[in-house]
Write a protein that holds these residues in place. Structure first.
Motif, PDB file in Angstrom:
ATOM      1  N   ALA A  89       0.845  -1.171   0.146  1.00  0.00           N
ATOM      2  CA  ALA A  89      -0.164   0.241  -0.021  1.00  0.00           C
ATOM      3  C   ALA A  89       0.755   1.600  -0.086  1.00  0.00           C
ATOM      4  CB  ALA A  89      -0.534   0.112   1.143  1.00  0.00           C
ATOM      5  N   GLY A  90       0.825   1.944  -0.974  1.00  0.00           N
ATOM      6  CA  GLY A  90       1.328   3.486  -0.942  1.00  0.00           C
ATOM      7  C   GLY A  90       2.582   3.214  -2.086  1.00  0.00           C
ATOM      8  N   TYR A  91       2.796   1.835  -3.069  1.00  0.00           N
ATOM      9  CA  TYR A  91       3.912   2.232  -3.930  1.00  0.00           C
ATOM     10  C   TYR A  91       3.158   2.797  -4.923  1.00  0.00           C
ATOM     11  CZ  TYR A  91       7.482   0.528  -0.982  1.00  0.00           C
ATOM     12  OH  TYR A  91       8.627   0.307   0.156  1.00  0.00           O
ATOM     13  N   ALA A  92       1.692   2.806  -5.233  1.00  0.00           N
ATOM     14  CA  ALA A  92       1.183   2.867  -6.601  1.00  0.00           C
ATOM     15  C   ALA A  92       0.282   3.907  -6.757  1.00  0.00           C
ATOM     16  CB  ALA A  92       0.936   1.895  -7.344  1.00  0.00           C
ATOM     17  N   GLU A  93       0.304   5.357  -6.046  1.00  0.00           N
ATOM     18  CA  GLU A  93      -0.408   6.002  -6.125  1.00  0.00           C
ATOM     19  C   GLU A  93      -0.927   6.792  -7.269  1.00  0.00           C
ATOM     20  OE1 GLU A  93      -2.340   6.328  -2.149  1.00  0.00           O
ATOM     21  OE2 GLU A  93      -1.649   4.629  -2.803  1.00  0.00           O
ATOM     22  N   LYS A  94      -1.999   7.515  -7.092  1.00  0.00           N
ATOM     23  CA  LYS A  94      -2.716   8.207  -8.658  1.00  0.00           C
ATOM     24  C   LYS A  94      -1.691   9.068  -9.055  1.00  0.00           C
ATOM     25  CE  LYS A  94      -6.499   8.737 -10.454  1.00  0.00           C
ATOM     26  NZ  LYS A  94      -6.453   7.451 -11.313  1.00  0.00           N
ATOM     27  N   SER A  95      -0.787   9.359  -8.016  1.00  0.00           N
ATOM     28  CA  SER A  95      -0.019  10.953  -8.015  1.00  0.00           C
ATOM     29  C   SER A  95       1.142  10.668  -9.302  1.00  0.00           C
ATOM     30  CB  SER A  95      -0.053  12.009  -7.021  1.00  0.00           C
ATOM     31  OG  SER A  95       0.808  10.529  -6.240  1.00  0.00           O
ATOM     32  N   TRP A  96       1.401   9.574  -8.733  1.00  0.00           N
ATOM     33  CA  TRP A  96       2.786   8.932  -9.741  1.00  0.00           C
ATOM     34  C   TRP A  96       2.645   8.080 -10.856  1.00  0.00           C
ATOM     35  CZ3 TRP A  96       2.886   9.027  -4.388  1.00  0.00           C
ATOM     36  CH2 TRP A  96       3.019   7.944  -4.168  1.00  0.00           C
ATOM     37  N   THR A  97       1.267   7.122 -11.163  1.00  0.00           N
ATOM     38  CA  THR A  97       0.879   6.541 -12.029  1.00  0.00           C
ATOM     39  C   THR A  97      -0.373   6.760 -13.033  1.00  0.00           C
ATOM     40  OG1 THR A  97      -1.249   5.991 -10.559  1.00  0.00           O
ATOM     41  CG2 THR A  97       0.047   4.443 -10.469  1.00  0.00           C
ATOM     42  N   ASP A  98      -0.493   8.373 -12.858  1.00  0.00           N
ATOM     43  CA  ASP A  98      -0.603   8.812 -14.084  1.00  0.00           C
ATOM     44  C   ASP A  98      -0.541   8.936 -14.880  1.00  0.00           C
ATOM     45  OD1 ASP A  98      -3.861   8.242 -13.112  1.00  0.00           O
ATOM     46  OD2 ASP A  98      -4.128   9.839 -12.533  1.00  0.00           O
ATOM     47  N   PRO A  99       0.782  10.255 -14.227  1.00  0.00           N
ATOM     48  CA  PRO A  99       2.024  10.732 -15.469  1.00  0.00           C
ATOM     49  C   PRO A  99       3.186   9.699 -16.216  1.00  0.00           C
ATOM     50  CG  PRO A  99       2.092  11.822 -12.744  1.00  0.00           C
ATOM     51  CD  PRO A  99       1.122  11.193 -12.931  1.00  0.00           C
ATOM     52  N   PHE A 100       3.062   8.719 -14.848  1.00  0.00           N
ATOM     53  CA  PHE A 100       3.526   7.293 -15.667  1.00  0.00           C
ATOM     54  C   PHE A 100       2.898   7.334 -16.985  1.00  0.00           C
ATOM     55  CE2 PHE A 100       4.147   3.326 -16.588  1.00  0.00           C
ATOM     56  CZ  PHE A 100       5.063   2.495 -16.923  1.00  0.00           C
ATOM     57  N   THR A 101       1.695   6.731 -17.178  1.00  0.00           N
ATOM     58  CA  THR A 101       0.685   6.224 -17.943  1.00  0.00           C
ATOM     59  C   THR A 101       0.933   7.704 -19.621  1.00  0.00           C
ATOM     60  OG1 THR A 101      -0.814   5.167 -16.649  1.00  0.00           O
ATOM     61  CG2 THR A 101      -2.041   5.845 -18.474  1.00  0.00           C
ATOM     62  N   LYS A 102       0.639   8.667 -18.585  1.00  0.00           N
ATOM     63  CA  LYS A 102       0.292   9.973 -19.905  1.00  0.00           C
ATOM     64  C   LYS A 102       1.919   9.861 -20.052  1.00  0.00           C
ATOM     65  CE  LYS A 102      -0.363  15.219 -20.082  1.00  0.00           C
ATOM     66  NZ  LYS A 102      -0.520  16.335 -19.337  1.00  0.00           N
ATOM     67  N   THR A 103       2.961   9.354 -19.905  1.00  0.00           N
ATOM     68  CA  THR A 103       4.327   9.613 -20.607  1.00  0.00           C
ATOM     69  C   THR A 103       5.029   8.067 -21.672  1.00  0.00           C
ATOM     70  OG1 THR A 103       5.557  11.029 -19.057  1.00  0.00           O
ATOM     71  CG2 THR A 103       7.043   9.615 -20.298  1.00  0.00           C
ATOM     72  N   THR A 104       4.316   7.431 -20.894  1.00  0.00           N
ATOM     73  CA  THR A 104       5.011   6.028 -21.460  1.00  0.00           C
ATOM     74  C   THR A 104       3.261   5.161 -22.546  1.00  0.00           C
ATOM     75  OG1 THR A 104       3.990   4.643 -19.658  1.00  0.00           O
ATOM     76  CG2 THR A 104       6.330   5.157 -19.500  1.00  0.00           C
ATOM     77  N   GLY A 105       2.229   5.479 -22.105  1.00  0.00           N
ATOM     78  CA  GLY A 105       1.201   4.455 -22.453  1.00  0.00           C
ATOM     79  C   GLY A 105       1.175   3.658 -21.999  1.00  0.00           C
ATOM     80  N   CYS A 106       1.458   3.090 -21.351  1.00  0.00           N
ATOM     81  CA  CYS A 106       1.564   1.998 -20.239  1.00  0.00           C
ATOM     82  C   CYS A 106       0.513   2.289 -18.920  1.00  0.00           C
ATOM     83  CB  CYS A 106       2.556   1.308 -19.562  1.00  0.00           C
ATOM     84  SG  CYS A 106       3.766   1.031 -20.799  1.00  0.00           S
ATOM     85  N   LYS A 107      -0.911   2.102 -18.813  1.00  0.00           N
ATOM     86  CA  LYS A 107      -1.729   1.743 -17.770  1.00  0.00           C
ATOM     87  C   LYS A 107      -1.332   1.353 -16.742  1.00  0.00           C
ATOM     88  CE  LYS A 107      -6.498   1.007 -16.851  1.00  0.00           C
ATOM     89  NZ  LYS A 107      -8.013   0.676 -17.263  1.00  0.00           N
ATOM     90  N   VAL A 108      -1.236   1.542 -15.684  1.00  0.00           N
ATOM     91  CA  VAL A 108      -1.059   0.577 -14.819  1.00  0.00           C
ATOM     92  C   VAL A 108      -2.831   0.061 -13.430  1.00  0.00           C
ATOM     93  CG1 VAL A 108       0.063   1.296 -11.732  1.00  0.00           C
ATOM     94  CG2 VAL A 108       1.205   2.460 -13.505  1.00  0.00           C
ATOM     95  N   ASN A 109      -2.295  -1.260 -13.370  1.00  0.00           N
ATOM     96  CA  ASN A 109      -2.962  -1.966 -13.124  1.00  0.00           C
ATOM     97  C   ASN A 109      -2.949  -2.517 -11.214  1.00  0.00           C
ATOM     98  OD1 ASN A 109      -5.235  -1.583 -14.702  1.00  0.00           O
ATOM     99  ND2 ASN A 109      -3.943  -3.733 -15.961  1.00  0.00           N
ATOM    100  N   ALA A 110      -2.907  -1.644 -10.619  1.00  0.00           N
ATOM    101  CA  ALA A 110      -1.934  -2.124  -9.377  1.00  0.00           C
ATOM    102  C   ALA A 110      -3.276  -2.722  -8.385  1.00  0.00           C
ATOM    103  CB  ALA A 110      -2.018  -1.347  -8.222  1.00  0.00           C
ATOM    104  N   MET A 111      -2.696  -4.252  -7.623  1.00  0.00           N
ATOM    105  CA  MET A 111      -3.689  -4.828  -6.751  1.00  0.00           C
ATOM    106  C   MET A 111      -2.597  -4.480  -5.467  1.00  0.00           C
ATOM    107  SD  MET A 111      -5.085  -7.059  -4.692  1.00  0.00           S
ATOM    108  CE  MET A 111      -6.092  -7.658  -6.253  1.00  0.00           C
ATOM    109  N   VAL A 112      -3.218  -4.267  -4.190  1.00  0.00           N
ATOM    110  CA  VAL A 112      -2.567  -4.148  -2.687  1.00  0.00           C
ATOM    111  C   VAL A 112      -2.193  -5.438  -2.039  1.00  0.00           C
ATOM    112  CG1 VAL A 112      -1.949  -2.675  -0.950  1.00  0.00           C
ATOM    113  CG2 VAL A 112      -2.885  -1.641  -2.931  1.00  0.00           C
ATOM    114  N   ALA A 113      -1.181  -6.170  -2.229  1.00  0.00           N
ATOM    115  CA  ALA A 113      -1.027  -6.886  -1.110  1.00  0.00           C
ATOM    116  C   ALA A 113      -0.812  -6.448   0.366  1.00  0.00           C
ATOM    117  CB  ALA A 113       0.472  -8.077  -1.269  1.00  0.00           C
TER     118      ALA A 113
END
Length: 386
Positions: free
Chosen positions: A53-77
């Motif tokens: 939890a806390g490793y894939a927050e939207k504030s940094w996954t969204d910029p990653f997707t915008k830059t790379t085109g790779c949508k992030v699907n995260a499951m919290v364990a």
């Protein structure tokens, strides 16, 4: 039940891998022949993660997707055992594994070696976190270090009579805190007892809290069994532990910096922490790519992005950990953050024993036979049931 079966299968494989052939040097570990994961020319459009939890927050996954085109699907364990089982399901490309899971994943063939030359940020990772027993085998990296933290001793200074200096405060607690000791709910916590015994009973000959022969292991289990009546909670959820400290249910025990952050935010100044004289156990998480990753190109892009200076700094501040990227400290919002977390203070980490999966071949390189993780699991379940 599926997760339990997967975990048992993985533990059995780890024991067999760690035994190795008769010609294997003591302490050596031979992983299965899994080929290196290689990225393609183009991203696949998504990447599937198993994370803390806390490793894939939207504030940094969204910029990653915008830059790379790779949508992030995260499951919290919720635990390392869950992470292992989730990766074994074949549904995920990347996992943020702690040291008590990473070697299991390597041994089971569920993660693959990576080409660090294709992860530019790897060159900036602190050298002290590279090529370690929990993230590499024979000099071959199986992932990129993400961050690290110490399992510090936390206590309520208004309720605990004498400020503690030693792990003895939880293993031989004052009667006034009986029923209010908190312990991390994981078999790897046996290493905390072993670390205490390494200093309190030097005659046992413990040199590494993850490399315990039968007498050493039995002594650690006996200590935890003796401690059990004083334990008020075995925690695995940081929010739950924070709430227990706030309500006074927990008065002393091992914890993580993220809990201290939350307590400070809620103005609970009576809760503080120390690093015991014996040192502490700790963790260093590693971003690893699944052997059967369906999106390897996006996976490589994620490893480079999440461990880059600015993003690594952002995650470290959000989660409460020392960043792994040596240039991240210049990017933190709080200029004193890295000093607080000892990020650049290598001497601080000298007596932090990072989580590593125990194997039959002793991790200290000796020719002894050690107790493998599968037996740590069995013993831990019995300790809690006493």
């Amino acid at each position: 039940m599926a997760r339990l079966s997967a975990a048992v299968a993985c533990l059995a494989l780890l024991a067999s891998c760690s035994d190795g052939p008769a010609t294997t040097p003591p302490g050596a570990f031979i992983p299965p022949p899994i080929p290196m994961v290689e990225p393609g020319a183009q991203g696949e459009g998504e990447v599937n993660l198993v994370v803390w939890a806390g490793y894939a927050e939207k504030s940094w996954t969204d910029p990653f997707t915008k830059t790379t085109g790779c949508k992030v699907n995260a499951m919290v364990a919720g635990s390392s055992d869950e992470m292992v089982a989730d990766v074994k399901s074949g549904q995920y490309d990347v996992v943020s594994a702690s040291g008590d899971a990473s070697l299991r994943l390597i041994a089971s063939g569920d993660v693959a070696p990576i080409d660090v030359g294709k992860v530019p940020s790897y060159a900036q990772i602190y050298p002290s976190l590279k090529n370690k027993s929990w993230n590499s085998v024979a000099g071959v990296p199986y992932g990129v270090p993400h961050g690290r933290g110490a399992n510090v001793l936390v206590y309520n200074k208004d309720k605990v009579k004498s400020p503690p200096t030693s792990l003895g405060a939880v293993f031989d607690p004052d009667p006034t805190v009986a029923g209010h000791v908190t312990v991390y709910d994981s078999p790897i916590s046996i290493a905390d007892a072993a670390l205490y015994l390494m200093h309190d009973q030097p005659g046992l000959g413990i040199k590494n809290p993850y490399a315990l022969d039968r007498p050493q292991f039995d002594a650690a289990v006996a200590l935890l069994t003796k401690q059990q009546p004083a334990v008020g909670s075995y925690w695995s959820d940081t929010a739950a532990q924070q709430a227990d400290f706030e309500k006074g249910g927990d008065l002393i025990g091992t914890s993580w910096q993220v809990v201290l952050n939350g307590l400070a935010h809620d103005n609970h100044k009576e809760i503080t922490s120390i690093k015991p004289v014996e040192g502490v156990t700790g963790w260093s998480d590693t971003w690893m790519i699944a052997a059967g990753a369906k999106n390897p190109t996006c996976a490589y892009k994620w490893l480079d992005y999440i461990t880059s200076p600015a993003v690594n700094a952002k995650v470290a501040e959000f989660f409460g950990e020392a960043p792994a990227n040596s240039q991240a400290c210049a990017k933190t919002t709080d200029p004193g953050f890295c000093a607080t977390y000892h990020a650049d203070e290598e001497a601080y980490w000298d007596n932090v024993w990072y989580w590593t999966t125990p194997t039959t071949r002793c991790l200290d390189g000796s020719d002894r036979t050690c107790v493998p993780y599968s037996e740590w699991v069995t013993a831990w379940n019995r300790i809690k049931q006493k």
